[in-house]
Design a protein around this motif. Structure first.
Motif, mmCIF file in Angstrom:
data_model
loop_
_atom_site.group_PDB
_atom_site.id
_atom_site.type_symbol
_atom_site.label_atom_id
_atom_site.label_comp_id
_atom_site.label_asym_id
_atom_site.label_seq_id
_atom_site.Cartn_x
_atom_site.Cartn_y
_atom_site.Cartn_z
ATOM 1 N N ASN A 335 49.912 59.750 -22.296
ATOM 2 C CA ASN A 335 48.862 59.903 -23.304
ATOM 3 C C ASN A 335 47.830 60.909 -22.821
ATOM 4 N N ILE A 336 47.229 61.618 -23.761
ATOM 5 C CA ILE A 336 46.216 62.617 -23.424
ATOM 6 C C ILE A 336 45.037 62.460 -24.378
ATOM 7 N N GLY A 337 43.819 62.524 -23.833
ATOM 8 C CA GLY A 337 42.611 62.386 -24.626
ATOM 9 C C GLY A 337 41.879 63.713 -24.747
ATOM 10 N N LEU A 338 41.444 64.049 -25.963
ATOM 11 C CA LEU A 338 40.801 65.343 -26.218
ATOM 12 C C LEU A 338 39.417 65.135 -26.816
ATOM 13 N N PHE A 387 45.057 61.467 -28.433
ATOM 14 C CA PHE A 387 43.886 60.777 -28.975
ATOM 15 C C PHE A 387 42.688 61.734 -28.951
ATOM 16 N N MET A 388 41.991 61.832 -30.079
ATOM 17 C CA MET A 388 40.888 62.782 -30.205
ATOM 18 C C MET A 388 39.579 62.060 -30.495
ATOM 19 N N PHE A 389 38.506 62.658 -30.057
ATOM 20 C CA PHE A 389 37.158 62.152 -30.326
ATOM 21 C C PHE A 389 36.630 62.857 -31.567
ATOM 22 N N TYR A 415 45.511 62.246 -18.921
ATOM 23 C CA TYR A 415 44.858 63.561 -18.912
ATOM 24 C C TYR A 415 43.755 63.551 -19.966
ATOM 25 N N ILE A 416 42.586 64.080 -19.602
ATOM 26 C CA ILE A 416 41.459 64.147 -20.538
ATOM 27 C C ILE A 416 40.854 65.543 -20.480
#
Length: 547
Positions: A335-338, A387-389, A415-416
């Motif tokens: 998973n990766i957060g943006l 996943f996005m903010f 990863y962020i």
């Protein structure tokens, strides 16, 4: 046909947890050997129930009853729980003709406070059934409380009611919530509400006083930021909060609350035990960058590292980050957060899809069918791992740090990416850029160590004397905005340089990548050259001799 249940029928069950054709319960029916059955939800006897097949739910609207609606707020006498406590949490009970409580009804609410499900406890069998859907609910009682100094988490609804009552005074109430589905779901339930729980100054975990409860408490405590969580240890003679209240041992429970110690994971070791670990081969990285020459210097992207990308304004930092994010999506199952703070999630999504399509999908003269767009969507942001903010509202430091922690711990993002840190600083009220940068970088560095994520942060540069960055000026650590905290706290700092005003179109569209700091290998200096292709919208690594 329905008749009243007798004791002989009750004791002859051969099959359990089947749906009821008379009410909305999915698992409250038990069947006897003679095919008769009894529903513990509507408390009706069914004379002929087919054992071989799942029953068809009969549409008998005139026979259905609102069983929760027929229940009342009342004292749960055997637990010493007052009616006013039950009313606070919306808990009702069903009482039979001789005054015995047969059912408890525990309501569950979504994050907006709307009731979406009810858990029924059958007191004689100590079994449960659920009407509605609690999958998207918060913790039991979560909708009732907001930011406070303390919050207690218990293992069950009765413990929640008991703990709340033991601390309730005329002037003060302590927020108390419960996990939803027992100790096996504790970590999942708390992760789902982690963002809400982090608003409290202290979170006190009070699970059952058995081995499973103690082990679950440790796992849950690890989810919180350092110094946030405490674990309660009850005296051995008491099983849980409900046990303390029913035995009127309120002082013992309160004493255990105030004696709860801040959770600290094991971590102090004797260095003479490290030889086997030291002699293991060094892992280069979890994933490489999409640029070969950059990998030769950095050895790829590693967990627990903070990497800062920096450049002048308008020189393609975001496009470089999109290439890296796309590469991670395609190269890993993580998973990766943006947190892309200069653009909306829709623009970010189109940018990643454009890389997959090798087309600039945002341009008005690029026309793709809905099916083609769906293909590129499914291969990138539609994987369910991105996943996005959606940064509508506050970009305060507290808000950003809270979201980053939730991405890392609640959503297991490895990863962020934050693009860019300078916009967070510009949103702060105190107006001191240097101080704000120190604070945000220190807290992000702490998060990296706490969660083990690989974090990539974008930062702007100060304008240099003489030739500007838009004319190809070399980047340096001394040009980083604010104080020296960005350079000091980053493991790697990567500068991006481009002469955006050059008459030569190839030079104008080529970005030089320069490693300014490299704590891992110590190697620094110019490495990759990335040329932007106007037709595909992609960055392609080229040799310096090519231009």
């Amino acid at each position: 046909m329905r008749v009243q249940m007798n004791e002989q029928n009750k004791n002859g069950f051969v099959k359990y947890h089947l749906p009821c054709p008379l009410c909305s319960s999915s698992d409250a029916v038990s069947v006897n050997a003679d095919n008769s059955a009894y529903c513990f939800s509507c408390q009706e006897y069914i004379r002929d129930y087919n054992l071989e097949q799942e029953p068809t739910i009969v549409n008998r609207e005139h026979e259905k009853k609102d069983f929760v609606g027929q229940s009342d707020f009342a004292e749960i006498i055997d637990r010493n729980i007052k009616a006013e406590t039950c009313k606070k949490f919306g808990v009702t009970v069903k009482i039979d003709s001789v005054g015995n409580i047969t059912n408890h009804y525990y309501p569950y609410h979504d994050k907006q406070g709307a009731k979406i499900g009810t858990k029924t406890r059958f007191t004689k069998l100590k079994e449960f059934s659920i009407q509605g859907n609690t999958k998207h609910s918060g913790l039991f009682g979560e909708h009732l409380f907001s930011k406070n100094k303390y919050c207690i988490i218990t293992e069950g609804e009765l413990d929640c009611l008991s703990a709340y009552q033991m601390f309730k005074t005329d002037k003060y109430e302590t927020p108390v919530v419960s996990i939803k589905n027992g100790i096996t779901s504790a970590v999942k339930d708390v992760k789902n509400s982690l963002d809400w729980l982090e608003q409290f100054d202290n979170v006190i975990v009070n699970f059952d006083n058995d081995e499973q409860g103690k082990e679950g408490a440790l796992k849950v405590a690890e989810l919180f930021s350092p110094g946030k969580c405490k674990i309660m240890h009850l005296p051995e003679e008491y099983k849980d909060a409900s046990d303390c209240l029913s035995k009127n041992k309120i002082q013992a429970y309160v004493k255990a609350f105030w004696e709860a110690k801040i959770f600290a994971p094991d971590g102090i070791i004797n260095a003479n035990s490290l030889f086997d670990e030291i002699t293991k081969p060094t892992i280069k990285s979890f994933v490489q960058y999409p640029f070969e020459e950059l990998n030769k210097i950095t050895y790829g992207i590693r967990p627990s590292e903070l990497v800062t990308f920096t450049a002048g304004s308008g020189l393609g930092k975001t496009q470089v980050m999109r290439e890296i994010v796309h590469h991670i999506i395609k190269s890993t199952q993580d998973n990766i957060g943006l947190l892309m703070l200069e653009e909306t999630p829709v623009i970010t999504s189109k940018g990643l899809m454009s890389i997959e399509a090798n087309q600039r999908l945002h341009l008005p003269d690029v026309h793709l069918s809905k099916e083609e767009m769906k293909t590129y969507f499914d291969k990138t942001v539609g994987t369910g791992r991105v996943f996005m903010f959606d940064h509508f509202g506050s970009n305060s430091i507290d808000n950003i740090v809270s979201r980053v922690r939730f991405l890392a711990k609640g959503l297991d993002c490895k990863y962020i990416v934050i693009d860019h840190v300078s916009i967070i600083v510009s949103d702060q009220s105190h107006g001191d850029e240097r101080r704000a940068l120190d604070e945000i970088m220190t807290r992000l560095r702490t998060l990296v160590q706490e969660t083990g994520v690989a974090m990539m942060v974008v930062s702007h540069l100060r304008r240099p004397d003489g030739k500007g960055h838009e004319e190809g000026a070399a980047t340096s650590l001394s040009q980083l905005r604010g104080s020296a905290s960005i350079g000091q706290l980053s493991d790697i700092v990567i500068g991006l340089e481009r002469d955006a005003q050059n008459d030569d179109p190839e030079i104008r569209s080529t970005t030089r990548v320069r490693v300014l700091k490299n704590r891992f290998s110590g190697l620094t200096g110019p490495c990759s050259n990335l040329r932007y292709n106007n037709d595909t919208g992609r960055l392609v690594e080229v040799q310096a001799s090519d231009f």
